[in-house]
Each structure stands twice: as structure tokens, then as C-alpha cells.
Write a protein that holds these residues in place. Structure first.
Motif, PDB file in Angstrom:
ATOM      1  N   ILE A 251      -6.630   6.602   1.603  1.00 13.20           N
ATOM      2  CA  ILE A 251      -5.548   5.385   2.067  1.00 13.20           C
ATOM      3  C   ILE A 251      -4.216   6.173   1.627  1.00 13.20           C
ATOM      4  CG2 ILE A 251      -4.491   3.198   1.310  1.00 13.20           C
ATOM      5  CD1 ILE A 251      -6.798   2.794   3.270  1.00 13.20           C
ATOM      6  N   GLY A 252      -4.086   6.676   0.405  1.00  7.98           N
ATOM      7  CA  GLY A 252      -2.716   7.217   0.179  1.00  7.98           C
ATOM      8  C   GLY A 252      -2.447   8.324   1.042  1.00  7.98           C
ATOM      9  N   THR A 253      -3.065   9.259   1.562  1.00  7.72           N
ATOM     10  CA  THR A 253      -2.760  10.367   2.426  1.00  7.72           C
ATOM     11  C   THR A 253      -2.470   9.903   3.802  1.00  7.72           C
ATOM     12  OG1 THR A 253      -4.766  11.640   1.412  1.00  7.72           O
ATOM     13  CG2 THR A 253      -4.130  12.419   3.519  1.00  7.72           C
ATOM     14  N   VAL A 254      -3.263   8.772   4.305  1.00 11.10           N
ATOM     15  CA  VAL A 254      -2.889   8.263   5.500  1.00 11.10           C
ATOM     16  C   VAL A 254      -1.363   7.654   5.603  1.00 11.10           C
ATOM     17  CG1 VAL A 254      -3.425   6.261   7.190  1.00 11.10           C
ATOM     18  CG2 VAL A 254      -5.048   7.933   6.475  1.00 11.10           C
ATOM     19  N   LEU A 255      -1.173   6.928   4.501  1.00 12.06           N
ATOM     20  CA  LEU A 255       0.192   6.134   4.404  1.00 12.06           C
ATOM     21  C   LEU A 255       1.336   6.768   3.803  1.00 12.06           C
ATOM     22  CD1 LEU A 255      -1.178   2.815   2.658  1.00 12.06           C
ATOM     23  CD2 LEU A 255      -0.505   3.090   5.129  1.00 12.06           C
ATOM     24  N   LYS A 256       1.409   8.050   3.323  1.00 11.39           N
ATOM     25  CA  LYS A 256       2.477   8.625   2.733  1.00 11.39           C
ATOM     26  C   LYS A 256       3.410   9.097   3.901  1.00 11.39           C
ATOM     27  CE  LYS A 256       0.246  13.288   2.657  1.00 11.39           C
ATOM     28  NZ  LYS A 256      -0.203  14.464   1.697  1.00 11.39           N
TER      29      LYS A 256
ATOM     30  N   MET B 220      12.489   0.404  -2.568  1.00 11.53           N
ATOM     31  CA  MET B 220      11.355  -0.723  -2.679  1.00 11.53           C
ATOM     32  C   MET B 220      10.270  -0.068  -3.538  1.00 11.53           C
ATOM     33  SD  MET B 220      11.665  -2.502   1.160  1.00 11.53           S
ATOM     34  CE  MET B 220      11.916  -0.851   1.870  1.00 11.53           C
ATOM     35  N   LYS B 221       9.397  -1.008  -4.241  1.00 11.41           N
ATOM     36  CA  LYS B 221       8.171  -0.771  -4.786  1.00 11.41           C
ATOM     37  C   LYS B 221       6.809  -1.580  -4.319  1.00 11.41           C
ATOM     38  CE  LYS B 221       6.516   0.033  -9.562  1.00 11.41           C
ATOM     39  NZ  LYS B 221       6.531  -0.357 -10.867  1.00 11.41           N
ATOM     40  N   ILE B 222       6.227  -0.811  -3.438  1.00  4.97           N
ATOM     41  CA  ILE B 222       5.205  -1.797  -2.840  1.00  4.97           C
ATOM     42  C   ILE B 222       3.766  -1.320  -3.593  1.00  4.97           C
ATOM     43  CG2 ILE B 222       3.758  -2.081  -0.653  1.00  4.97           C
ATOM     44  CD1 ILE B 222       6.693  -2.768  -0.541  1.00  4.97           C
ATOM     45  N   CYS B 223       3.144  -2.325  -3.909  1.00  9.06           N
ATOM     46  CA  CYS B 223       1.331  -2.081  -4.177  1.00  9.06           C
ATOM     47  C   CYS B 223       0.581  -2.104  -3.058  1.00  9.06           C
ATOM     48  CB  CYS B 223       1.324  -3.165  -5.314  1.00  9.06           C
ATOM     49  SG  CYS B 223      -0.509  -3.005  -6.043  1.00  9.06           S
ATOM     50  N   PHE B 224      -0.240  -1.349  -2.944  1.00  9.11           N
ATOM     51  CA  PHE B 224      -1.165  -1.515  -1.844  1.00  9.11           C
ATOM     52  C   PHE B 224      -2.544  -1.491  -2.742  1.00  9.11           C
ATOM     53  CE2 PHE B 224      -4.650  -0.196   0.890  1.00  9.11           C
ATOM     54  CZ  PHE B 224      -4.295  -0.540   2.183  1.00  9.11           C
ATOM     55  N   LEU B 225      -3.188  -2.679  -2.682  1.00  7.04           N
ATOM     56  CA  LEU B 225      -4.345  -2.960  -3.584  1.00  7.04           C
ATOM     57  C   LEU B 225      -5.674  -2.528  -2.605  1.00  7.04           C
ATOM     58  CD1 LEU B 225      -5.455  -4.002  -6.394  1.00  7.04           C
ATOM     59  CD2 LEU B 225      -5.522  -6.332  -4.911  1.00  7.04           C
ATOM     60  N   ASN B 226      -6.489  -1.715  -3.017  1.00  6.11           N
ATOM     61  CA  ASN B 226      -7.765  -1.467  -2.549  1.00  6.11           C
ATOM     62  C   ASN B 226      -8.714  -2.501  -3.126  1.00  6.11           C
ATOM     63  OD1 ASN B 226      -7.524   0.497  -0.393  1.00  6.11           O
ATOM     64  ND2 ASN B 226      -7.624   1.821  -2.034  1.00  6.11           N
ATOM     65  N   PRO B 227      -9.174  -3.755  -2.650  1.00  4.63           N
ATOM     66  CA  PRO B 227      -9.951  -4.753  -3.188  1.00  4.63           C
ATOM     67  C   PRO B 227     -11.436  -4.409  -3.547  1.00  4.63           C
ATOM     68  CG  PRO B 227      -9.779  -5.401  -0.841  1.00  4.63           C
ATOM     69  CD  PRO B 227      -8.899  -3.883  -1.242  1.00  4.63           C
ATOM     70  N   PHE B 228     -11.536  -3.377  -4.002  1.00  6.50           N
ATOM     71  CA  PHE B 228     -12.674  -2.635  -4.319  1.00  6.50           C
ATOM     72  C   PHE B 228     -12.949  -2.186  -5.621  1.00  6.50           C
ATOM     73  CE2 PHE B 228     -11.477  -1.209   0.015  1.00  6.50           C
ATOM     74  CZ  PHE B 228     -12.265  -2.253   0.774  1.00  6.50           C
TER      75      PHE B 228
ATOM     76  N   VAL C 187       1.962  -2.188   5.446  1.00  6.68           N
ATOM     77  CA  VAL C 187       2.557  -1.451   4.653  1.00  6.68           C
ATOM     78  C   VAL C 187       4.409  -1.693   5.322  1.00  6.68           C
ATOM     79  CG1 VAL C 187       3.652   0.634   3.828  1.00  6.68           C
ATOM     80  CG2 VAL C 187       1.230   0.033   3.535  1.00  6.68           C
ATOM     81  N   LYS C 188       4.280  -1.541   6.615  1.00 10.74           N
ATOM     82  CA  LYS C 188       5.558  -1.507   7.164  1.00 10.74           C
ATOM     83  C   LYS C 188       6.107  -3.185   7.186  1.00 10.74           C
ATOM     84  CE  LYS C 188       7.555   1.264   8.370  1.00 10.74           C
ATOM     85  NZ  LYS C 188       8.112   2.438   7.718  1.00 10.74           N
ATOM     86  N   ALA C 189       4.986  -4.229   7.369  1.00 13.74           N
ATOM     87  CA  ALA C 189       5.487  -5.342   7.037  1.00 13.74           C
ATOM     88  C   ALA C 189       5.849  -5.829   5.655  1.00 13.74           C
ATOM     89  CB  ALA C 189       4.001  -6.260   7.376  1.00 13.74           C
ATOM     90  N   ALA C 190       5.279  -5.028   4.636  1.00 12.14           N
ATOM     91  CA  ALA C 190       5.544  -5.067   3.047  1.00 12.14           C
ATOM     92  C   ALA C 190       6.818  -4.615   2.902  1.00 12.14           C
ATOM     93  CB  ALA C 190       4.621  -4.315   2.384  1.00 12.14           C
ATOM     94  N   GLU C 191       7.514  -3.602   3.554  1.00 10.59           N
ATOM     95  CA  GLU C 191       8.710  -3.125   3.402  1.00 10.59           C
ATOM     96  C   GLU C 191       9.588  -4.114   4.145  1.00 10.59           C
ATOM     97  OE1 GLU C 191       8.459   1.909   3.548  1.00 10.59           O
ATOM     98  OE2 GLU C 191       8.467   0.605   5.690  1.00 10.59           O
ATOM     99  N   LEU C 192       9.360  -4.677   5.275  1.00  9.90           N
ATOM    100  CA  LEU C 192      10.182  -5.635   5.755  1.00  9.90           C
ATOM    101  C   LEU C 192      10.584  -6.869   4.961  1.00  9.90           C
ATOM    102  CD1 LEU C 192      11.821  -6.852   8.147  1.00  9.90           C
ATOM    103  CD2 LEU C 192       9.691  -7.647   9.128  1.00  9.90           C
ATOM    104  N   PHE C 193       9.178  -7.391   4.498  1.00 10.68           N
ATOM    105  CA  PHE C 193       9.490  -8.731   3.703  1.00 10.68           C
ATOM    106  C   PHE C 193      10.206  -8.358   2.437  1.00 10.68           C
ATOM    107  CE2 PHE C 193       6.561 -10.464   7.080  1.00 10.68           C
ATOM    108  CZ  PHE C 193       7.124 -11.334   7.222  1.00 10.68           C
ATOM    109  N   ALA C 194       9.964  -7.125   1.955  1.00 17.37           N
ATOM    110  CA  ALA C 194      10.413  -6.734   0.411  1.00 17.37           C
ATOM    111  C   ALA C 194      11.988  -6.669   0.789  1.00 17.37           C
ATOM    112  CB  ALA C 194       9.788  -5.513  -0.218  1.00 17.37           C
ATOM    113  N   GLN C 195      12.248  -6.057   1.831  1.00 12.64           N
ATOM    114  CA  GLN C 195      13.697  -5.880   1.964  1.00 12.64           C
ATOM    115  C   GLN C 195      14.383  -7.593   2.276  1.00 12.64           C
ATOM    116  OE1 GLN C 195      15.381  -4.002   5.721  1.00 12.64           O
ATOM    117  NE2 GLN C 195      15.917  -2.444   4.225  1.00 12.64           N
TER     118      GLN C 195
ATOM    119  N   LEU D  43       9.576   4.381   4.434  1.00 12.88           N
ATOM    120  CA  LEU D  43      10.988   4.553   4.309  1.00 12.88           C
ATOM    121  C   LEU D  43      11.383   5.627   3.225  1.00 12.88           C
ATOM    122  CD1 LEU D  43      12.114   1.054   5.181  1.00 12.88           C
ATOM    123  CD2 LEU D  43      12.108   3.040   6.654  1.00 12.88           C
ATOM    124  N   PRO D  44      12.314   6.030   3.250  1.00 13.99           N
ATOM    125  CA  PRO D  44      12.709   7.092   2.250  1.00 13.99           C
ATOM    126  C   PRO D  44      12.970   6.588   0.794  1.00 13.99           C
ATOM    127  CG  PRO D  44      14.109   7.476   4.131  1.00 13.99           C
ATOM    128  CD  PRO D  44      13.331   6.215   4.397  1.00 13.99           C
TER     129      PRO D  44
END
Length: 258
Positions: free
Chosen positions: A18-23, A1-9, A212-220, A27-28
Motif C-alpha cells: 500500500i505504501g509503495t503504491v501511494l507514495k 497534512m498528516k494522513i493515516c491510512f489504516l489497513n484494517p487487518f 487518499v486524495k479525498a482525505a487530503e481534500l477534506f483535511a484541507q 501532495l508535497p
């Protein structure tokens, strides 16, 4: 899965934290790309700049779909342009506050929201009401920080957040707390990851991770043909009503991103 996290700034100042916290939460087979807006105001704390930012968000979400992302997270707890983005694209678009509110109950029966500053409080109160979660939300309070200052001292932000959570839980009976700003939450999780156990002892819902976990779920689900978003009314696309008008307005949502 390829997820985009958009910082709206309109700045890259918050991408790294954000990247440090989420990495560590992915999922693998998930690839996460952190993006930020290339145009518009640096933040959307006030209502007038927020309108400008939301147009740029729609351009960025449309571009993410063109670039082949499987889902997009709009990385702000105002959930800016969330409904509009879902109307515009076919891939799942996720809002951190909506995800956190929807997933709060497994963490505790009643929840509170701790946000960044006073201007955010009424906006989040209104959004909670729209989401139908007002009966279980015991309050929205702030720590008195604006986003421009947070990256300058994330440790102080985390400490102030921790103390506010303790206070809110004690006064309101909240069993869990949504840290209702993505950057405040990132500061808090960074402090927890750095080994201070007190941050991990409280029941806290992190909107970055929930989104991000919701994004993984709905992308799947989407990859399996099971993301069956209704286009009957709320998320109906303009193209299904008037294709000619949809084609006329489409250029407004084209990104200049290379």
C-alpha cells in the motif's frame, strides 16, 4: 497534512504494498503513515469476524485523532465502520469505495466493480445500493482471490484483474471499472508502475488513491473551517444526546496502541 491510512487487518502483511503504491500520489506537504490493526482477525471477508474487526477500527481511528492526524482512510472497500467512525471523531474519515463511487463519473458514465472473491460480491452490491449508485453500476464481479494469497503473487493478481476488467467491459458496456479491493488495486497499480503499458490503457479507478486524495481534500477543508459535517441526525454524536452515557461507553473505543 498528516494522513493515516489504516489497513484494517490484524497483520502488517499489506502495509508495504500500500505504501509503495501511494507514495507517488501525495501532495508535497502531505505526510502519510500506514498503520494496521494490532488485534483482531487477519481479515474481514466473513461477516462474523468483520464485527470484531470493526470495533478495532473504531479504536484505531480514535487513536489516530489523539495522535494528531488530520484525516484517516479506512483501507478496505467494504468501508467497514465508516459511519460509526464519523460519529466518533471530529477529523474526516474516508472510505475507499465511497470515494471511488463518488468520483467514478468523471472517468465514465457507467461503471462496474471488480473485487477479490465471491463473498465480497453481495456485500459490495448492498453498499452500492446504500450509496445510491446502483443505476450507474452495471455489475460487481470477482477474480477469485482471497487476501491472504494476494501478497504471495501480486503479479498473478494483476494479470487476473486485467483480464477480468477486459471481460467485464466487453460484456456489460462499463466505461470504467473500480477495482473494488484495496489490495487487488494495489497489485494492479504496482504492475502498471513496473512498466507494463497495458495496465495503464484501461480506465480504472484505484480506491487507494481516490481515498487518499479525498482525505487530503477534506483535511484541507477542515483546516480552513470548511469541513461542515452535519451532526443533525446520521452523524450525530452520542455525547450531544447523552454525555453521561457517552462517557460510559468511551473506554470501549480506547486503543492499547503505544
Amino acid at each position: 497534512m498528516k494522513i493515516c491510512f489504516l489497513n484494517p487487518f490484524g497483520t502488517d502483511a499489506y502495509d508495504e504494498i500500500i505504501g509503495t503504491v501511494l507514495k507517488g500520489s501525495l501532495l508535497p506537504d502531505t505526510t502519510l503513515e500506514i498503520r494496521h490493526l494490532d488485534a483482531g482477525p487477519r481479515n474481514l471477508d466473513y461477516y462474523a469476524p468483520k464485527q470484531v474487526v470493526q470495533v478495532e477500527i473504531l479504536k484505531a481511528v480514535k487513536q489516530a485523532e489523539v495522535d494528531g492526524f488530520d484525516a484517516v482512510v479506512i483501507g478496505c472497500c467494504y468501508d467497514p465502520a465508516l459511519t460509526e467512525a464519523r460519529e466518533l471523531v471530529s477529523i474526516p474519515v474516508i472510505g475507499p469505495l465511497e470515494s471511488s463511487v463518488g468520483l467514478a463519473r468523471p472517468f465514465g458514465h457507467r461503471f462496474a466493480i471488480v473485487t477479490d472473491h465471491h463473498k465480497a460480491v453481495p456485500m459490495l452490491q448492498d453498499t452500492i445500493r446504500i450509496y445510491g449508485a446502483e443505476p450507474n453500476c452495471v455489475g460487481v464481479e470477482s477474480i477469485g482471490w482471497f487476501v491472504d494469497d494476494m501478497v504471495l503473487d501480486p503479479v498473478a493478481v494483476a494479470e487476473d484483474t486485467y483480464l477480468k476488467i477486459l471481460d467485464v467491459m466487453h460484456r456489460t458496456g462499463a466505461e470504467t471499472v473500480i477495482v473494488g479491493c484495496t489490495i487487488v488495486s494495489a497489485c494492479y497499480e504496482l504492475a502498471a508502475a513496473n512498466g507494463d503499458s497495458k495496465f495503464s490503457e484501461l480506465s480504472v479507478v484505484n480506491p487507494n488513491i481516490m481515498a487518499v486524495k479525498a482525505a487530503e481534500l477534506f483535511a484541507q477543508l477542515n483546516s480552513r473551517g470548511m469541513y461542515r459535517i452535519s451532526r443533525a441526525a446520521f452523524y450525530q454524536a452520542l455525547s450531544s444526546h447523552d454525555p453521561i452515557e457517552a462517557a460510559e461507553v468511551a473506554p470501549y473505543f480506547q486503543s492499547t496502541r503505544v
